[in-house]
Scaffold this active site. Structure first.
Site, short mmCIF file in Angstrom:
data_model
loop_
_atom_site.label_atom_id
_atom_site.label_comp_id
_atom_site.label_asym_id
_atom_site.label_seq_id
_atom_site.Cartn_x
_atom_site.Cartn_y
_atom_site.Cartn_z
CB ALA A 68 -0.93 -0.01 1.21
N GLY A 69 2.18 1.10 -0.08
CA GLY A 69 3.07 2.27 -0.11
C GLY A 69 3.28 2.89 1.27
N GLY A 118 5.09 1.41 3.83
CA GLY A 118 6.32 0.98 4.51
C GLY A 118 6.20 -0.30 5.29
CB SER A 124 8.98 -4.49 3.33
OG SER A 124 9.56 -3.35 2.74
CB ALA A 125 10.82 -0.03 5.77
CG ASP A 160 10.49 3.13 2.34
OD1 ASP A 160 10.49 4.33 2.05
OD2 ASP A 160 9.87 2.26 1.68
C1 MEV Z 1 9.27 3.92 -1.40
O1 MEV Z 1 8.65 4.23 -0.16
C2 MEV Z 1 10.09 5.10 -1.86
C3 MEV Z 1 10.80 4.89 -3.21
O2 MEV Z 1 11.46 6.13 -3.48
C4 MEV Z 1 11.81 3.78 -3.16
C5 MEV Z 1 13.02 4.10 -2.30
O3 MEV Z 1 13.30 5.25 -2.02
O4 MEV Z 1 13.71 3.12 -1.94
C6 MEV Z 1 9.83 4.63 -4.34
#
Ligand code: MEV
Length: 308
Positions: free
Chosen positions: A90-91, A93, A95-96, A138
């Site tokens: 979902a963007g 984070g 996994s981080a 992230d």
């Molecule tokens: C992902 O949250 C952010 C991106 O810029 C990938 C990254 O910075 O590693 C898309």
């Protein structure tokens, strides 16, 4: 004896994708948490309520624990249990936050008190497995919390706020892989013959300005920068019709500005509005079938403790 750790999720406020190519990004920790419990076991193992991609999601965790055990010279026999409030793909984070919580819990179990910088460095072992070529933003924001300006190779800058600020977050409903989006953007860059570098420089400037507007509480100014960021992200091909539809809905409900957040290609958007207007925008988005919420920032970074 077991160790527990919690790590926050995150939103990229501005600069995603361009940060992979050297721009400043502005990131904020979000209150949805990943919780990890770690205890000694005969062999390393992972149990999860939902780690992305089943065994594909477990491998980065095992590799991270292995790298820590090797560098810090401890026994890698650890059972890791993950439970998460953060939706995957979902963007936000997932996994981080998971890897940061794993590093925090396992290091605490083995008697190490790592700095946020060390936590994010170890979490990057797993992030590289998941994302291929991540910038590190992230892992850094999930480890440190708060609001940060980040660019690869520079010390992160904390962005001070004189109170709390609200960000609206809404999920488009479609999950996607950040890795694929980052690879697609690298292809766009290759074909662009220098035009991409100009977009990187502009994105970097916008992140510095966005940090300033957020810090001062100038949400109208921040909204203008979010919308300009969205335009740049759609030029490099990471926006979609469903994200554009969600952004248009947020704007028509009265947001000052809105953009996709994270990898794009699906996932989530963030939006800002005048104080007091967020609730009605979020309920308007929910009424149109989207999952949406208001997040108050700043939020604390990863923390860990021992329990008997
Ligand atoms: C992902 O949250 C952010 C991106 O810029 C990938 C990254 O910075 O590693 C898309």
């Amino acid at each position: 004896m077991r160790a527990i750790a919690e790590a926050p999720s995150k939103a990229i406020v501005t600069g995603e994708h361009f940060v992979v190519h050297g721009a400043w990004a502005l990131a904020a920790a979000l209150p949805m948490l990943v919780r990890v419990e770690a205890e000694s076991a005969p062999t390393p193992s992972v149990v999860s309520d939902r780690v992305a991609g089943g065994s594909r999601g477990i491998l980065p965790i095992l590799k991270t624990v292995e790298a820590m055990a090797h560098e810090l010279s401890f026994d890698p026999g650890v059972r890791v249990k993950v439970s998460s409030e953060v939706p995957e793909g979902a963007g936000l984070g997932s996994s981080a936050a998971t890897l940061v919580a794993v590093v925090s819990a396992v290091s605490r179990l083995r008697g190490f008190k790592l700095t946020p910088q060390e936590v994010s460095r170890f979490a990057m072992v797993g992030e590289r497995e998941v994302h291929g070529r991540p910038s590190g933003v992230d892992a850094e924001i999930c480890a440190r919390g708060g609001v940060l300006l980040f660019r690869p190779g520079s010390p992160p800058r904390e962005v001070p706020l004189d109170g709390t600020r609200s960000l609206m977050v809404a999920f488009s409903g479609s999950r996607r892989s950040t890795r694929v989006q980052v690879e697609n953007v690298a292809k766009v860059r290759k074909k662009s013959m220098g035009a991409f570098d100009l977009l990187v420089a502009e994105a970097s400037e916008r992140s510095l300005e966005a940090a300033d507007t957020l810090s001062k509480g100038d949400l109208r100014g921040l909204g203008r920068l979010l919308s300009a960021s969205q335009l740049a992200l759609s030029r490099i091909g990471v926006s979609t019709r469903s994200l554009e539809g969600l952004i248009a809905a947020a704007l028509s409900l009265g947001a000052y500005g809105a953009k996709l957040t994270g990898g794009g290609g699906g996932g989530s958007i963030i939006a800002v509005a005048a104080r007091g207007k967020e609730k009605s925008i979020v309920s308007g988005l929910r009424g149109r079938g989207y999952e949406a919420f208001v997040a108050e920032v700043p939020v604390k970074g990863a923390r860990s403790w021992l329990e008997r």
